[in-house]
Motif scaffolding. Structure first.
Motif: not given
Lengths: 109, 109
Positions: A84-86, A97-103
């Motif tokens: 998902k992140l990639k 939205s990228i930082l939500i995946i990182v969290d």
């Protein structure tokens, strides 16, 4: 059957360091090199039943370790999030939205 | 001493599911709740030496598990990379440099 073999391969990958040398030998021949129980029995000069019992016991141990440490299921969850992140990065998703995946990834630890 | 306590807390976090109930009780009182050996001995009506031996043995087991599974050291490596990743995203680093960090994270598994 194939699915079970695949699962055992993964569990073996994660927990092989907790097994004995004999357990590792049997598991590698049976699950990785696709030997038959009879072939392993012949190689180690033991009964087919002894090989079967050892492998069954090892399978239970691997499932028990997974029940306690959940390394494989966490790996699967992490793989999904990493994908998902990639995709999000490649498709120029918003920073938020990228930082939500990182969290979510961090919360897996 | 403080550093060792911190390490034991982490190792306990990762591997407590592999310990016995008694080992977990002693470890939690000693390392998390800061009881003395004497206080634990009194609570469980055993000798101070018995508590000491149990805790030492548990510490060795935790280090042995870490030697085999390296969950704590991987966690530390992952934490550093996650921090790098967040900084890169927040500072609008290039897509390529962000994906390099993501690749390093994947290689940890």
């Amino acid at each position: 059957m194939l699915e079970k073999t695949l699962r055992m391969n993964y569990l073996y990958d994660f927990y092989q360091s907790l097994l004995t040398t004999k357990q590792r030998q049997y598991m590698e021949l049976y699950f990785l090199d696709d030997w038959s129980l009879g072939e392993i029995a012949e190689e180690f000069e033991v009964s087919r039943q002894a090989v079967y019992d050892n492998i069954k016991r090892t399978e239970s141990m691997l499932e028990e370790y997974e029940g306690k440490l959940t390394l494989f299921s966490k790996f699967e969850e992490r793989s999904i999030l990493m994908k998902k992140l990639k995709t999000a990065i490649e498709k120029d998703a918003t920073k938020e939205s990228i930082l939500i995946i990182v969290d979510s990834l961090e919360r897996l630890d």
